[in-house]
Design a protein around this motif. Structure first.
Motif, PDB file in Angstrom:
ATOM      1  N   GLU A 214     123.052  32.171  29.736  1.00  0.00           N
ATOM      2  CA  GLU A 214     124.313  32.573  28.987  1.00  0.00           C
ATOM      3  C   GLU A 214     124.662  34.540  27.934  1.00  0.00           C
ATOM      4  OE1 GLU A 214     124.838  28.993  26.889  1.00  0.00           O
ATOM      5  OE2 GLU A 214     126.289  28.136  27.963  1.00  0.00           O
ATOM      6  N   LYS A 215     123.166  34.224  27.357  1.00  0.00           N
ATOM      7  CA  LYS A 215     122.544  35.146  26.933  1.00  0.00           C
ATOM      8  C   LYS A 215     122.352  36.338  27.209  1.00  0.00           C
ATOM      9  CE  LYS A 215     122.293  35.099  22.924  1.00  0.00           C
ATOM     10  NZ  LYS A 215     122.735  35.099  21.943  1.00  0.00           N
ATOM     11  N   TRP A 216     122.670  36.888  29.138  1.00  0.00           N
ATOM     12  CA  TRP A 216     121.917  37.203  29.698  1.00  0.00           C
ATOM     13  C   TRP A 216     122.946  38.530  29.165  1.00  0.00           C
ATOM     14  CZ3 TRP A 216     119.435  40.951  32.048  1.00  0.00           C
ATOM     15  CH2 TRP A 216     120.210  42.079  32.790  1.00  0.00           C
ATOM     16  N   ASP A 217     123.306  39.589  29.719  1.00  0.00           N
ATOM     17  CA  ASP A 217     124.313  40.473  29.315  1.00  0.00           C
ATOM     18  C   ASP A 217     123.761  41.571  30.314  1.00  0.00           C
ATOM     19  OD1 ASP A 217     125.920  42.675  28.510  1.00  0.00           O
ATOM     20  OD2 ASP A 217     125.924  41.904  26.341  1.00  0.00           O
ATOM     21  N   GLU A 218     124.627  42.583  31.630  1.00  0.00           N
ATOM     22  CA  GLU A 218     124.041  43.463  31.602  1.00  0.00           C
ATOM     23  C   GLU A 218     124.397  44.518  31.607  1.00  0.00           C
ATOM     24  OE1 GLU A 218     126.760  42.689  34.746  1.00  0.00           O
ATOM     25  OE2 GLU A 218     125.624  40.819  36.363  1.00  0.00           O
ATOM     26  N   GLU A 219     125.262  44.781  30.862  1.00  0.00           N
ATOM     27  CA  GLU A 219     125.863  46.178  29.559  1.00  0.00           C
ATOM     28  C   GLU A 219     124.259  45.513  28.462  1.00  0.00           C
ATOM     29  OE1 GLU A 219     129.620  46.102  28.371  1.00  0.00           O
ATOM     30  OE2 GLU A 219     130.619  45.634  29.836  1.00  0.00           O
ATOM     31  N   HIS A 220     124.309  45.544  28.474  1.00  0.00           N
ATOM     32  CA  HIS A 220     123.250  45.810  27.775  1.00  0.00           C
ATOM     33  C   HIS A 220     121.646  46.456  28.342  1.00  0.00           C
ATOM     34  CE1 HIS A 220     120.782  44.376  23.405  1.00  0.00           C
ATOM     35  NE2 HIS A 220     119.996  45.638  24.264  1.00  0.00           N
ATOM     36  N   TYR A 221     121.624  45.426  29.193  1.00  0.00           N
ATOM     37  CA  TYR A 221     120.100  46.218  30.482  1.00  0.00           C
ATOM     38  C   TYR A 221     120.219  47.370  30.716  1.00  0.00           C
ATOM     39  CZ  TYR A 221     117.073  46.519  33.493  1.00  0.00           C
ATOM     40  OH  TYR A 221     115.322  46.605  34.777  1.00  0.00           O
ATOM     41  N   MET A 222     121.608  47.421  31.399  1.00  0.00           N
ATOM     42  CA  MET A 222     122.204  49.050  31.622  1.00  0.00           C
ATOM     43  C   MET A 222     121.436  50.240  30.634  1.00  0.00           C
ATOM     44  SD  MET A 222     125.297  47.743  34.507  1.00  0.00           S
ATOM     45  CE  MET A 222     125.330  49.375  34.717  1.00  0.00           C
ATOM     46  N   ALA A 223     122.068  49.898  29.487  1.00  0.00           N
ATOM     47  CA  ALA A 223     122.994  51.049  28.167  1.00  0.00           C
ATOM     48  C   ALA A 223     120.528  50.975  28.198  1.00  0.00           C
ATOM     49  CB  ALA A 223     123.009  49.934  27.366  1.00  0.00           C
ATOM     50  N   ASP A 224     119.794  50.246  27.241  1.00  0.00           N
ATOM     51  CA  ASP A 224     118.898  49.888  27.664  1.00  0.00           C
ATOM     52  C   ASP A 224     117.797  51.225  29.157  1.00  0.00           C
ATOM     53  OD1 ASP A 224     118.389  49.213  25.236  1.00  0.00           O
ATOM     54  OD2 ASP A 224     117.465  47.308  25.542  1.00  0.00           O
ATOM     55  N   ARG A 349     113.427  36.370  31.474  1.00  0.00           N
ATOM     56  CA  ARG A 349     113.653  36.679  31.336  1.00  0.00           C
ATOM     57  C   ARG A 349     114.004  36.505  30.215  1.00  0.00           C
ATOM     58  NH1 ARG A 349     116.960  33.551  35.117  1.00  0.00           N
ATOM     59  NH2 ARG A 349     117.425  32.133  33.287  1.00  0.00           N
ATOM     60  N   ARG A 350     113.434  35.469  29.323  1.00  0.00           N
ATOM     61  CA  ARG A 350     113.271  35.995  27.698  1.00  0.00           C
ATOM     62  C   ARG A 350     113.357  36.949  27.270  1.00  0.00           C
ATOM     63  NH1 ARG A 350     114.297  30.389  26.853  1.00  0.00           N
ATOM     64  NH2 ARG A 350     114.970  30.570  24.811  1.00  0.00           N
ATOM     65  N   ALA A 351     112.800  38.209  27.753  1.00  0.00           N
ATOM     66  CA  ALA A 351     112.631  39.374  27.095  1.00  0.00           C
ATOM     67  C   ALA A 351     113.750  40.325  27.588  1.00  0.00           C
ATOM     68  CB  ALA A 351     110.990  39.480  27.880  1.00  0.00           C
ATOM     69  N   LEU A 352     114.330  39.913  28.502  1.00  0.00           N
ATOM     70  CA  LEU A 352     115.019  40.374  28.680  1.00  0.00           C
ATOM     71  C   LEU A 352     116.923  39.969  28.527  1.00  0.00           C
ATOM     72  CD1 LEU A 352     114.776  40.932  32.414  1.00  0.00           C
ATOM     73  CD2 LEU A 352     113.760  43.169  30.735  1.00  0.00           C
ATOM     74  N   ALA A 353     116.724  39.070  28.189  1.00  0.00           N
ATOM     75  CA  ALA A 353     117.835  38.092  27.426  1.00  0.00           C
ATOM     76  C   ALA A 353     118.113  37.813  26.168  1.00  0.00           C
ATOM     77  CB  ALA A 353     117.622  36.871  27.647  1.00  0.00           C
ATOM     78  N   PHE A 354     117.341  37.987  24.873  1.00  0.00           N
ATOM     79  CA  PHE A 354     117.516  37.666  23.733  1.00  0.00           C
ATOM     80  C   PHE A 354     117.004  38.808  22.237  1.00  0.00           C
ATOM     81  CE2 PHE A 354     117.177  33.764  25.764  1.00  0.00           C
ATOM     82  CZ  PHE A 354     117.378  33.637  25.819  1.00  0.00           C
ATOM     83  N   PRO A 355     116.313  39.780  22.970  1.00  0.00           N
ATOM     84  CA  PRO A 355     115.897  39.809  21.554  1.00  0.00           C
ATOM     85  C   PRO A 355     116.852  41.788  21.971  1.00  0.00           C
ATOM     86  CG  PRO A 355     114.122  40.453  23.521  1.00  0.00           C
ATOM     87  CD  PRO A 355     114.974  39.589  24.041  1.00  0.00           C
ATOM     88  N   LEU A 356     115.696  43.223  21.246  1.00  0.00           N
ATOM     89  CA  LEU A 356     116.706  43.893  20.994  1.00  0.00           C
ATOM     90  C   LEU A 356     116.802  44.828  22.044  1.00  0.00           C
ATOM     91  CD1 LEU A 356     119.172  46.275  19.204  1.00  0.00           C
ATOM     92  CD2 LEU A 356     116.390  47.050  17.915  1.00  0.00           C
ATOM     93  N   TYR A 357     115.074  45.319  22.562  1.00  0.00           N
ATOM     94  CA  TYR A 357     114.673  45.539  24.005  1.00  0.00           C
ATOM     95  C   TYR A 357     114.786  45.061  24.808  1.00  0.00           C
ATOM     96  CZ  TYR A 357     113.889  49.462  19.540  1.00  0.00           C
ATOM     97  OH  TYR A 357     113.682  49.385  18.215  1.00  0.00           O
ATOM     98  N   ARG A 358     115.331  45.670  25.515  1.00  0.00           N
ATOM     99  CA  ARG A 358     115.574  44.423  26.949  1.00  0.00           C
ATOM    100  C   ARG A 358     115.081  45.514  28.126  1.00  0.00           C
ATOM    101  NH1 ARG A 358     121.129  40.846  25.606  1.00  0.00           N
ATOM    102  NH2 ARG A 358     120.653  40.984  23.652  1.00  0.00           N
ATOM    103  N   SER A 359     113.817  45.609  28.586  1.00  0.00           N
ATOM    104  CA  SER A 359     113.481  46.156  29.634  1.00  0.00           C
ATOM    105  C   SER A 359     111.923  45.791  30.016  1.00  0.00           C
ATOM    106  CB  SER A 359     112.732  47.992  28.814  1.00  0.00           C
ATOM    107  OG  SER A 359     112.045  48.676  30.202  1.00  0.00           O
TER     108      SER A 359
END
Length: 477
Positions: A214-224, A349-359
């Motif tokens: 539910e928390k996984w955000d593709e756009e957030h990952y692409m932006a980072d 997975r958690r580092a890519l789904a929850f915090p501010l910096y997702r890399s």
């Protein structure tokens, strides 16, 4: 009773214990030495230490109290002169109870009397009695003649009998009751909700996985991924625990005081539980490494949230292992590549789904930090856990995770963790190759799409600049 501040050192022939107990009478001091166990009682202080080797009191021993400084200095003689007493700086290990001694002796049978059968009817009686035996009795009789080598099979493992709806959680599943009134707490990281006290391990894992999706955000990952300049700075940050000389390591006075307040327990873990503790330790160190890198060693008010969110054992009460098939057949100090990959895939997975910096690259840097910290040994690992404890203890809600996990983990690391095992684990993590398809999300596809969009924008900008140049008037001659 009050546990006083203390420190230990050693010479070639003696162990020296320095105890801070101000405003007491020296005549009231009671000291007792029993092989490895040393205790001192002087009202209202009581201290009991368990050394790695035996000591005793003789003419060379002494106890001196200095009222001007408030320190009682006790000198004990080593049973074996020159013997090295290791870990005298690990206060939590010295304060831990003496390990229980397992009984090694097998029960024996004392023969009180025997009766011999008369020779004249021995043969006939044996034939008649043997013919009357059942098949099971005959097998037992044959086994008795063959040193009791009965055929045996391993019984099926039965699930523990549940007499209550309440389920335990935390370190070695020894805690309960901390989430009974969770509906009245603003615990944003609790993924089990009001069912934390009654949910089964399988239910907790299912909720964790569902929440990650539910928390996984593709756009957030692409932006980072597209704008990673600041993330590259975080990756290049040097962790001071990995750059400082090992020979200069020494706990601070503040750390020693914290260790004095840790629980004093004897942890009787099975080999499988010990194995799981090492794996869960990896998730704690990963969360710590991520928090340290993103704050560059200067915790913020969000640090407690970051630690609790990234650690599955905290937010979902779901500790390792995450690959049950591998863990059933693995020794306590042997770690298969597949199960290590499953542990880090969960942390990634958690580092890519929850915090501010997702890399993914930042997650890889955190994994390298974990290996480096483990290679430094249990002293450095314990220092990291104490820093995690300090951050959580300052939070009005997330301190609960310090109580059910970090306190016990700190004691266990200092008193029971093995430096050789930590070193082997570090080598295994260094040789581990994490692939993006292990995470469960299409990271490679998103990265390719991001690069393609970047190239299009670059081409579009070039075309716009050419069009503007064509529209401009020719320069005057």
């Amino acid at each position: 009773m009050i546990t006083p501040r203390f420190s230990c050192s050693q010479t070639e022939k003696s162990v020296v214990v320095s105890v801070y107990c101000p405003s007491v009478r020296a005549s009231d001091v009671e000291i007792n030495v029993d092989e490895t166990l040393f205790s001192v009682h002087i009202n209202p202080y009581f201290l009991r230490l368990n050394f790695s080797h035996p000591v005793f009191e003789d003419d060379a021993s002494s106890a001196v109290y200095d009222p001007s400084t408030g320190y009682l200095t006790v000198m004990l003689t080593k049973e074996v002169p020159g013997q090295d007493f290791k870990d005298l700086d690990l206060l939590a290990k010295l304060l831990a109870p003496r390990p229980s001694k397992e009984e090694q002796d097998q029960p024996v049978i004392e023969v009180l009397d025997t009766q011999e059968t008369p020779e004249d009817d021995t043969a006939e009686d044996l034939v008649e009695r043997t013919q009357e035996l059942t098949l099971e009795q005959r097998e037992i009789l044959e086994a008795a003649e063959n040193d009791w080598q009965l055929p045996q099979s391993v019984p099926d493992v039965l699930s523990p009998l549940q007499t209550s709806a309440e389920r335990r959680y935390g370190f070695l599943d020894i805690h309960s009751g901390y989430f009974r009134h969770v509906e009245h707490m603003e615990n944003e990281v609790n993924e089990v909700g009001a069912d934390a006290e009654t949910s089964t391990p399988d239910e907790r894992r299912r909720r964790r996985l569902r929440h990650e999706e539910e928390k996984w955000d593709e756009e957030h990952y692409m932006a980072d991924y597209a704008d990673d300049e600041y993330i590259r700075d975080l990756i290049s940050w040097p962790n001071p625990h990995l750059t400082s000389p090992s020979e200069d390591f020494q706990y601070t006075e503040k750390e020693n005081l914290v260790m004095l307040r840790l629980p004093r327990k004897e942890y009787l873990s099975t080999p499988a539980e010990t194995h799981a503790l090492y794996l869960t330790l990896l998730t704690l160190l990963f969360s710590y490494s991520y928090e340290s890198r993103t704050t560059q060693g200067d915790p913020t008010p969000e640090s407690a949230w970051t630690l609790a969110s990234l650690t599955p054992a905290f937010s979902a009460l779901d500790p390792a292992p995450y690959d049950q098939a591998q863990s059933r057949s693995t020794a306590p100090d042997a770690f298969a590549e597949a199960e290590l990959a499953s542990v880090f895939a969960t942390s990634y997975r958690r580092a890519l789904a929850f915090p501010l910096y997702r890399s993914f690259a930042l997650a890889e840097a955190c994994r390298a930090d974990v290996a480096g910290l483990l290679a430094r040994g249990k002293r450095v690992v314990a220092r990291c856990l104490l820093e995690v404890k300090d951050i959580l203890d300052r939070h009005e809600v997330y301190y609960v995770y310090s109580k059910i996990w970090v306190d016990d983990f700190s004691v266990w690391t200092l008193a029971y963790a093995n430096d050789e095992t930590l070193s082997r684990l570090a080598d295994a993590i260094n040789s581990l190759r994490m692939k993006k398809n292990m995470i469960g999300w299409d990271l490679e596809g998103l990265e390719a799409l991001t690069r393609e969009c970047g190239e299009r924008e670059s081409d579009s900008d070039d075309e716009s600049e050419d069009e503007i140049e064509r529209m401009l008037p020719a320069p005057m001659s």
